[in-house]
Design a protein around this motif. Structure first.
Motif, short mmCIF file in Angstrom:
data_model
loop_
_atom_site.label_atom_id
_atom_site.label_comp_id
_atom_site.label_asym_id
_atom_site.label_seq_id
_atom_site.Cartn_x
_atom_site.Cartn_y
_atom_site.Cartn_z
N ASN B 31 -45.32 11.33 108.02
CA ASN B 31 -46.49 11.91 107.34
C ASN B 31 -46.15 13.23 106.71
O ASN B 31 -46.53 13.51 105.58
CB ASN B 31 -47.64 12.10 108.33
CG ASN B 31 -48.32 10.79 108.62
OD1 ASN B 31 -48.11 9.82 107.91
ND2 ASN B 31 -49.12 10.76 109.66
N PHE B 34 -44.29 12.83 103.61
CA PHE B 34 -45.12 12.32 102.52
C PHE B 34 -46.03 13.42 101.98
O PHE B 34 -46.23 13.54 100.77
CB PHE B 34 -45.98 11.14 102.99
CG PHE B 34 -46.72 10.53 101.83
CD1 PHE B 34 -46.07 9.64 100.99
CD2 PHE B 34 -48.02 10.88 101.56
CE1 PHE B 34 -46.72 9.10 99.90
CE2 PHE B 34 -48.68 10.34 100.47
CZ PHE B 34 -48.03 9.45 99.64
N ILE B 35 -46.56 14.24 102.90
CA ILE B 35 -47.40 15.36 102.46
C ILE B 35 -46.62 16.27 101.54
O ILE B 35 -47.07 16.64 100.46
CB ILE B 35 -47.93 16.15 103.68
CG1 ILE B 35 -48.94 15.31 104.44
CG2 ILE B 35 -48.55 17.46 103.25
CD1 ILE B 35 -49.22 15.80 105.83
N LYS B 37 -44.01 15.51 99.85
CA LYS B 37 -43.74 14.81 98.60
C LYS B 37 -45.00 14.76 97.74
O LYS B 37 -44.94 14.97 96.53
CB LYS B 37 -43.26 13.39 98.90
CG LYS B 37 -42.70 12.68 97.69
CD LYS B 37 -42.17 11.32 98.07
CE LYS B 37 -41.64 10.61 96.84
NZ LYS B 37 -41.21 9.26 97.11
N VAL B 39 -47.43 16.88 97.61
CA VAL B 39 -47.67 18.18 96.99
C VAL B 39 -46.68 18.40 95.85
O VAL B 39 -47.05 18.82 94.77
CB VAL B 39 -47.57 19.31 98.04
CG1 VAL B 39 -47.63 20.67 97.35
CG2 VAL B 39 -48.69 19.20 99.05
N VAL B 40 -45.40 18.07 96.12
CA VAL B 40 -44.37 18.27 95.10
C VAL B 40 -44.67 17.42 93.87
O VAL B 40 -44.53 17.87 92.74
CB VAL B 40 -42.98 17.90 95.66
CG1 VAL B 40 -41.95 17.84 94.55
CG2 VAL B 40 -42.57 18.91 96.71
N HIS B 46 -50.62 10.69 92.38
CA HIS B 46 -51.97 10.46 92.90
C HIS B 46 -53.04 10.85 91.90
O HIS B 46 -52.78 11.56 90.94
CB HIS B 46 -52.18 11.18 94.23
CG HIS B 46 -52.08 12.67 94.13
ND1 HIS B 46 -53.02 13.43 93.45
CD2 HIS B 46 -51.18 13.53 94.61
CE1 HIS B 46 -52.68 14.69 93.55
NE2 HIS B 46 -51.55 14.78 94.23
#
Lengths: 277, 49
Positions: B31, B34-35, B37, B39-40, B46
């Motif tokens: 997680n 992924f968070i 990633k 944000v980056v 998304h």
């Protein structure tokens, strides 16, 4: 109910309601890069209490937050002398706050912030809460990219990104309706990728929120999948003068999912000039 | 004697490596990555708001 178009240079305003009415509700859509069509017909009942003003952000060519604020400033200036309420939904809330940070809020009668964001932590909380959804979505997006026959335009990619997140924007009972609304919206992909990849990755409006003294109403959906209720409550904690209304069983578009409750709360707020909604 | 010390060191390093691998593969770590990633890649992977 009157519907008129007014142009300020390249900015085209859609005006709904009585234009002679002093009270104006200037509605800022989210996105960034969406259009204001998703407000209709849900906000129409407010036209009995104020003239509703809509415009498409970026129509002047703006693709940065500074340029978007300049664009908004032109619209506010056009209605100078009126009783202006800024109504910001989602990213539109951040835009309203950025306007206030740069130009002050003294020209405004009030602020209405709906499912809004104030710093760059807005998505991290949702990623934790909906990590399974996000991880499966990542696979879908990767598979889609590999299956493409040609490179899509930025506007098409932008629409796909929004459609992917419909399950977080709407509660399950309204997924189909939400899918139709998001699919029928027009997108400005250049603006979307510019602001999402730039400004929204690094901004902080919390210090400004603490200074707001004009009447301000915050409305949130308790089931919001992208901007969580906890996140918005934390933003309000810095300013006890701001009023909060929470709507149950709705997500990121509370005016679509519970129109009656939403309209009654906003009507009470604008008719009482911000006193006790 | 030297061989015994070497063997002990190898075992200790092997256990350490296994533990590190377990942490990296944990759901929490997945997680977190992924968070980071998300944000980056904000705006590329998304939907907006």
């Amino acid at each position: 109910m009157n519907l008129d178009i007014t142009s300020i240079g390249k900015i085209e305003l859609t005006r709904l309601g009585d234009s002679s009415r002093k009270r104006k509700l200037l509605c800022l859509h989210g996105g960034p890069g969406m259009d204001p069509s998703y407000f209709f017909p849900y906000l129409n009942p407010l036209a009995c209490d104020a003239e509703l003003i809509f415009y498409r952000q970026g129509c002047s060519g703006a693709v940065t937050i500074d340029a978007l604020v300049d664009e908004l400033a032109q619209v506010v200036k056009f209605f100078q002398g009126s009783e202006i309420f800024l109504f910001g939904h989602s990213f539109g809330g951040a835009l309203a706050l950025e306007y206030g940070k740069r130009f002050g809020l003294t020209d405004l009668a009030g602020l209405i912030l709906v499912s809004w964001v104030y710093d760059d932590k807005w998505f991290a909380r949702s990623l934790v809460k909906y990590s399974d959804f996000c991880n499966s979505l990542q696979l879908t997006q990767e598979a889609r990219e590999k299956a493409r026959l040609s490179k899509p335009s930025v506007n098409v990619k932008c629409r796909e990104s929004f459609l992917d997140f419909v399950p977080l924007y709407f509660t399950p009972k309204n997924h189909d309706l939400g899918q139709r609304i998001i699919a029928n919206t027009e997108y400005n992909g250049e603006l979307f990728f510019s602001v999402m990849g730039g400004y929204l990755k690094n901004f902080d409006l919390l210090p400004f929120i603490q200074t707001i003294s004009i009447p301000t109403l915050s409305i949130l959906g308790k089931e919001d999948g992208v901007v969580s209720a906890e996140y918005i409550r934390a933003g309000l904690a810095g300013n006890c003068r701001m009023k909060q209304h929470e709507i149950s069983n709705v997500s990121h578009f509370p005016f679509i999912e519970d129109t009656d409750q939403f309209i009654s709360v906003v009507k009470a707020f604008v008719n009482n000039k911000g006193e006790s909604p | 004697m030297k061989l015994v010390v070497k063997c002990i060191l190898v075992v200790v390093f092997a256990i350490g490596a296994v533990q590190i691998f377990k942490v990296i593969r944990s759901p929490e770590a997945k997680n977190a990555s992924f968070i980071e990633k998300g944000v980056v890649l904000a705006g590329q992977e998304h939907g907006g708001i």
